[in-house]
Each structure stands twice: as structure tokens, then as C-alpha cells.
Design a protein around this motif. Structure first.
Motif, mmCIF file in Angstrom:
data_model
loop_
_atom_site.group_PDB
_atom_site.id
_atom_site.type_symbol
_atom_site.label_atom_id
_atom_site.label_comp_id
_atom_site.label_asym_id
_atom_site.label_seq_id
_atom_site.Cartn_x
_atom_site.Cartn_y
_atom_site.Cartn_z
ATOM 1 N N VAL A 1 1.003 -1.269 0.050
ATOM 2 C CA VAL A 1 0.055 0.094 0.073
ATOM 3 C C VAL A 1 0.970 0.990 0.044
ATOM 4 O O VAL A 1 1.839 1.265 0.707
ATOM 5 C CB VAL A 1 -1.021 -0.055 1.173
ATOM 6 N N ARG A 2 0.527 2.014 -0.893
ATOM 7 C CA ARG A 2 1.365 3.408 -1.032
ATOM 8 C C ARG A 2 0.966 4.273 -0.384
ATOM 9 O O ARG A 2 -0.494 4.606 -0.526
ATOM 10 C CB ARG A 2 1.707 3.538 -2.544
ATOM 11 N N LEU B 1 -3.775 8.390 0.701
ATOM 12 C CA LEU B 1 -4.255 10.005 0.981
ATOM 13 C C LEU B 1 -4.880 10.235 -0.179
ATOM 14 O O LEU B 1 -5.805 11.172 0.385
ATOM 15 C CB LEU B 1 -2.960 10.430 1.340
ATOM 16 N N LEU B 2 -4.490 10.355 -1.144
ATOM 17 C CA LEU B 2 -5.321 10.864 -2.710
ATOM 18 C C LEU B 2 -6.372 10.282 -2.302
ATOM 19 O O LEU B 2 -7.421 11.137 -2.653
ATOM 20 C CB LEU B 2 -4.336 10.570 -3.718
ATOM 21 N N ASP B 3 -6.751 8.858 -2.487
ATOM 22 C CA ASP B 3 -8.021 8.132 -2.597
ATOM 23 C C ASP B 3 -8.943 8.866 -1.677
ATOM 24 O O ASP B 3 -10.182 8.974 -1.761
ATOM 25 C CB ASP B 3 -7.863 6.919 -2.452
ATOM 26 N N LEU C 1 -4.042 4.233 6.053
ATOM 27 C CA LEU C 1 -3.440 2.975 5.814
ATOM 28 C C LEU C 1 -4.341 1.878 6.425
ATOM 29 O O LEU C 1 -4.685 0.885 5.735
ATOM 30 C CB LEU C 1 -2.002 2.886 6.478
ATOM 31 N N ALA C 2 -5.066 2.184 7.472
ATOM 32 C CA ALA C 2 -6.086 1.055 7.885
ATOM 33 C C ALA C 2 -7.121 0.743 7.017
ATOM 34 O O ALA C 2 -7.565 -0.437 6.921
ATOM 35 C CB ALA C 2 -6.569 1.869 9.416
ATOM 36 N N GLU C 3 -7.528 1.997 6.603
ATOM 37 C CA GLU C 3 -8.748 1.632 5.570
ATOM 38 C C GLU C 3 -8.242 1.087 4.015
ATOM 39 O O GLU C 3 -9.001 0.483 3.545
ATOM 40 C CB GLU C 3 -9.456 3.022 5.119
#
Length: 66
Positions: A10-11, A16-18, A62-64
Motif C-alpha cells: 500500500v502506497r 491519502l489521495l484516494d 493505511l487502516a482503510e
């Protein structure tokens, strides 16, 4: 049987963009700073230093994403 799906690699910038937390410009700036750095600095650390997001927002994204 465990049905948990974990995405690999996961980048943080994409996560964060999403979520709409940072902009493309924020990410581009952070990536440029990372490349110019003599140290191994994480993109997330740079984004926090830039004021583009908080550590809590990174954790949530990150969790999502996982």
C-alpha cells in the motif's frame, strides 16, 4: 477460515489521495523532497512536515487501505 484480505505494498500517497486528504501537488512535492534527501525519509513523514496531513490521517488512510 480467515477471509481477511490484506493488500500488499500500500502506497501512502495513493491512500491519502484516494481519501482526498492530500492533493496531487502535495504528493509530487513530497516525492521530489524524498528524492533530493540524503537520508531515507518516508513520504508520510515529509507530508506531515509539509503540513499536508497529520499522523492520525496517515494511520486512518493505511487502516482503510488494508
Amino acid at each position: 477460515m480467515d477471509t481477511t484480505v490484506v493488500k500488499e505494498n500500500v502506497r501512502i500517497g495513493d491512500a491519502l489521495l484516494d481519501k482526498g486528504i492530500i492533493t496531487e501537488e502535495d504528493l509530487a512535492g513530497a516525492l521530489a523532497r524524498q528524492q533530493q534527501s540524503d537520508q531515507n525519509v518516508l513520504v508520510g513523514e515529509i507530508l506531515v512536515d509539509m503540513g499536508a496531513c497529520t499522523e492520525d490521517q496517515i494511520t486512518e488512510a493505511l487502516a482503510e487501505a488494508c
